[in-house]
Design an enzyme around this catalytic site. Structure first.
Site, mmCIF file in Angstrom:
data_model
loop_
_atom_site.group_PDB
_atom_site.id
_atom_site.type_symbol
_atom_site.label_atom_id
_atom_site.label_comp_id
_atom_site.label_asym_id
_atom_site.label_seq_id
_atom_site.Cartn_x
_atom_site.Cartn_y
_atom_site.Cartn_z
ATOM 1 C CE LYS A 1 11.328 128.710 35.681
ATOM 2 N NZ LYS A 1 11.543 127.592 36.622
ATOM 3 C CE LYS B 1 14.229 131.148 37.054
ATOM 4 N NZ LYS B 1 13.934 129.844 37.591
HETATM 5 C C1 PBG Z 1 13.235 124.797 38.163
HETATM 6 C C2 PBG Z 1 14.016 126.044 38.041
HETATM 7 C C3 PBG Z 1 14.823 126.499 36.978
HETATM 8 C C4 PBG Z 1 15.440 127.664 37.421
HETATM 9 C C5 PBG Z 1 14.977 127.907 38.694
HETATM 10 N N1 PBG Z 1 14.072 126.912 39.067
HETATM 11 C C6 PBG Z 1 15.148 125.904 35.685
HETATM 12 C C7 PBG Z 1 14.151 125.743 34.646
HETATM 13 O O1 PBG Z 1 13.010 126.191 34.722
HETATM 14 O O2 PBG Z 1 14.529 125.081 33.688
HETATM 15 C C8 PBG Z 1 16.452 128.460 36.652
HETATM 16 C C9 PBG Z 1 17.344 129.304 37.474
HETATM 17 C C10 PBG Z 1 18.546 129.839 36.793
HETATM 18 O O3 PBG Z 1 18.732 129.709 35.571
HETATM 19 O O4 PBG Z 1 19.356 130.428 37.514
HETATM 20 N N2 PBG Z 1 12.095 124.695 37.419
#
Ligand code: PBG
Length: 331
Positions: A201, A254
């Site tokens: 991520k 992601k």
């Molecule tokens: C929580 C999380 C996030 C997303 C999914 N789980 C936000 C972040 O890391 O700030 C983002 C998902 C999206 O943008 O659709 N940590």
């Protein structure tokens, strides 16, 4: 007079008719490959719109059955739950409250659609008053502490499991959390529950609209001390490898489209089921361009989903899941 080239190889032979093109198509998308995120809003009555994500709403617990039935009828693979609690705390304790918003939502969904696969996002950022994914120390507020935060995430995971979640999805990117959560789940009698790890991520500007939706933007600092640097592809493979070693059953990359190279490399290297997350910013860009009549939304979305499958994704998390499922059925 038509000239004829002296060619042996004419790739166009197999593109001549729709039937031939279908015969040799390498990948398909089916509704079962799609996962729809759902925002559950504890304070809402009915639904609340998200300005930057037209067509995606935050659902109250009371209204939730409506979207859940739609998801079940669409035949999509799963829903992925995010909680929007009405109260936030410094330590994010709402996240592991057995009567918290996600825990109640899981129980409700299991009454309405017992066969629908329910995945829960495990993170503290929607529950902390400062918006960080874990506990923040006084000295270095931009660096959430690792091990104590992981212990809290373990509590969140077992609480989601007890509520009836089918899959647990830690999205924090702290070190060692997959192994720790695996042990906690096993110790609490949930050794059968699989983990989807947000293994690679990246710290991304594509999450902007999500943070509006979940009210989870950090009030200071950013997430670059735990989410990955967009410059690093090899490191992503290392992160995925570590999570598989620690017991991740499914791994996720992601954001989506901008990271297809990571997805494709992960596909080459690992044989566990692989998921891609087409995030909120990707959805917002498509919606905005479509609203202006600049692109054809349906074609753009189906082409993008095809690209995820071609790059190697078994599963795709997308806010377009329900629309895409209906487009696929009518094709
Ligand atoms: C929580 C999380 C996030 C997303 C999914 N789980 C936000 C972040 O890391 O700030 C983002 C998902 C999206 O943008 O659709 N940590």
């Amino acid at each position: 007079m038509t000239e004829q080239l002296d060619l042996i190889h004419r790739p166009r032979r197999l593109r001549r008719t729709a039937a031939l093109r279908n015969l040799i198509a390498e990948v398909d998308i089916a509704p079962r490959n799609l996962i729809r995120p759902l925002f559950i809003d504890e304070a809402a009555s009915g639904t609340r719109p998200i300005t930057s994500m037209p067509g995606v709403e935050r659902w109250s617990l009371a209204a939730l059955p409506r979207i859940v039935e739609a998801a079940a009828n669409a035949g999509i693979g799963a829903v992925l739950l995010f909680g929007v609690p009405d109260e936030k705390h410094d330590d994010g304790r709402g996240a592991w409250d057995d009567a918290g918003v996600v825990q109640r939502a899981v129980r409700r969904i299991k009454q309405v659609a017992p066969d629908l696969v329910v995945i829960t996002d495990v993170c503290l950022c929607e529950y902390t008053s400062h918006g960080h994914c874990g506990f923040v120390p006084d000295g270095a507020p931009e660096n959430p502490v690792n091990d104590a935060s992981v212990a809290a995430l373990c509590r969140v995971a077992t609480s989601h499991a007890a509520a009836g979640a089918d899959l647990i999805a830690p999205s924090d990117m702290f070190d060692g959390r997959i192994g720790a959560i695996r042990r906690s789940l096993d110790g609490a009698g949930f050794s059968h529950l699989p983990i989807v790890s947000y293994a690679a991520k990246f710290a991304s500007a594509f999450y902007g609209p999500f943070r509006e939706a979940a009210g989870s933007a950090p009030t200071f600092g950013d997430r670059r001390s735990h989410q990955m640097d967009p410059r690093n592809g090899r490191e992503a493979l290392r992160e995925i490898e570590l999570d598989i070693e620690q017991g991740a059953d499914i791994v996720l990359v992601k954001p989506g489209l901008a990271y297809l190279d990571v997805l494709a490399r992960a596909r080459d290297r690992f044989d566990v089921p692989l998921a891609a997350y087409s995030v909120s910013g990707e959805y917002a860009m498509v919606k905005a361009a479509a609203a202006n009549g600049w692109i054809d939304e349906r074609s753009i979305v189906l082409e993008s989903l095809t690209a995820f499958r071609r790059a190697g994704a078994d599963l795709i998390v997308t806010y377009h899941a329900l629309e895409a499922a209906s487009w696929l059925r009518s094709r």
